[in-house]
Write an enzyme that holds these catalytic residues in place. Sequence first.
Site, mmCIF file in Angstrom:
data_model
loop_
_atom_site.group_PDB
_atom_site.id
_atom_site.type_symbol
_atom_site.label_atom_id
_atom_site.label_comp_id
_atom_site.label_asym_id
_atom_site.label_seq_id
_atom_site.Cartn_x
_atom_site.Cartn_y
_atom_site.Cartn_z
ATOM 1 N N TYR A 203 111.585 73.288 6.501
ATOM 2 C CA TYR A 203 112.670 73.842 5.479
ATOM 3 C C TYR A 203 113.933 73.038 6.793
ATOM 4 O O TYR A 203 114.632 72.962 6.920
ATOM 5 C CB TYR A 203 112.893 75.894 6.413
ATOM 6 C CG TYR A 203 114.618 76.201 5.126
ATOM 7 C CD1 TYR A 203 114.672 76.142 4.059
ATOM 8 C CD2 TYR A 203 115.286 76.943 5.808
ATOM 9 C CE1 TYR A 203 115.202 77.360 3.050
ATOM 10 C CE2 TYR A 203 116.011 77.586 5.462
ATOM 11 C CZ TYR A 203 116.597 77.768 4.234
ATOM 12 O OH TYR A 203 117.219 78.685 3.580
ATOM 13 N N ASP B 210 117.070 67.463 12.236
ATOM 14 C CA ASP B 210 117.952 68.586 11.580
ATOM 15 C C ASP B 210 118.421 69.430 12.917
ATOM 16 O O ASP B 210 117.150 69.933 13.020
ATOM 17 C CB ASP B 210 117.767 69.041 10.204
ATOM 18 C CG ASP B 210 117.782 70.361 9.875
ATOM 19 O OD1 ASP B 210 118.406 71.509 10.481
ATOM 20 O OD2 ASP B 210 117.355 71.135 8.633
ATOM 21 N N LYS C 123 124.424 77.360 12.897
ATOM 22 C CA LYS C 123 124.011 78.730 13.736
ATOM 23 C C LYS C 123 125.044 78.215 14.857
ATOM 24 O O LYS C 123 126.424 78.545 15.167
ATOM 25 C CB LYS C 123 122.473 78.511 13.763
ATOM 26 C CG LYS C 123 122.070 78.410 12.106
ATOM 27 C CD LYS C 123 120.431 78.883 12.966
ATOM 28 C CE LYS C 123 119.390 78.617 11.549
ATOM 29 N NZ LYS C 123 119.235 79.222 10.660
#
Length: 357
Positions: free
Chosen positions: A160, A261, A288
């Site tokens: 994801y 990522d 985040k």
Amino acid sequence: MTQAAQELARTASKAVPYPDSKSHSAELYERALRVMPGGNSRTTVFFPPYPIYAERALGSRVWDVDGIERIDFINNYSSLIHGHNHPKIVEAIVEQAHRLLSISLPTREEVGLAEILTERMPAVDQVRFCNSGTEGVMFTIKAARAFTGRAKIAKVEGAYHGSGDTASVSVNPSSALWGDPETPASVVGAGSGPGTAVDTIVIPMNDVENTRRILRQNAKGLAGVIIDPLVKNLGYVPATAEFVQMLRDETKACGAMLIFDEVYSMRLGFNGAQGALGIKPDLTAMGKIIGGGLPVGAVGGRRDIMTHIAPLGPIYQAGTLSGNPLAVSAGIASSPLVSPLVYPWRLRAASYHCARA
Ligand SMILES: Cc1ncc(COP(=O)(O)O)c(C=O)c1O
């Protein structure tokens, strides 16, 4: 009983057990359904008969609108590594809010957070801020394509990377569409553009030989390979050093960009997964934890690539709220809370997690 414990006991005694059609959460859900599909803006915390609506939180605890206290095991998907409403972060946000909420000009705080990130992340010489991990990933992909003049991006099956078109390929497709496990099919998410399947190559996680073969077959048109070193969708099985090193070698050999990522994996160590693995990608997407719990994202990488990004270069990247003063101030305040000193046990905790998966 302490005063705090007495207050908690009082709140709990008034609490309505879930699910209850007369609860405030159920009532809010009814209202929300009229104006929002699913009654909220998230996906993975939606569950029937209605999602729980939050009122306040502190540390590891969250209280819902019916006064029920729970332990928050989600921690806003790891963006709250320091817990809810850490006083140092709240203080920084309040102080910043009194001075400057939002502005088109760059700020001292934006420079400060960029300095912190470039110091922490070995492969990040420069950064540009955006507002989410999804955007950070999208900009790394855009930069890889523009820098190489090629179109294809390889991603791990099941990984994801947010909600962008390329990122949505083969995240959680129906098993009938998986294809050969050694050459996984590119299963495009609903609503993605028509070129997405052609331009997105899917590689099998930690399968060194088959991934090498797929990358070599696509080498001519390959702009980049994106990898999340700690793929949560795959049961938290981390990328092996051998797999990532092969990605590094193959991308270097064919002139493609290696993209990490690190939106999720950055918490694996003070220097992110790239520091823990000792492997440098060309581009890094972040999000985040870098914003202390506020909306933030970033694209970072090698200086020679980053200088191709606007305003110095042709790769357009911008955003009305990018580098938002509140988010970057919260990020600066949260940074000392995740100092190298707190990482040894976090790394052990991560390994434990992986061993159980
Ligand atoms: C590895 C990874 N990349 C990208 C994203 C997308 O980030 P955001 O939710 O901030 O858009 C996530 C979110 O969970 C993620 O885990």
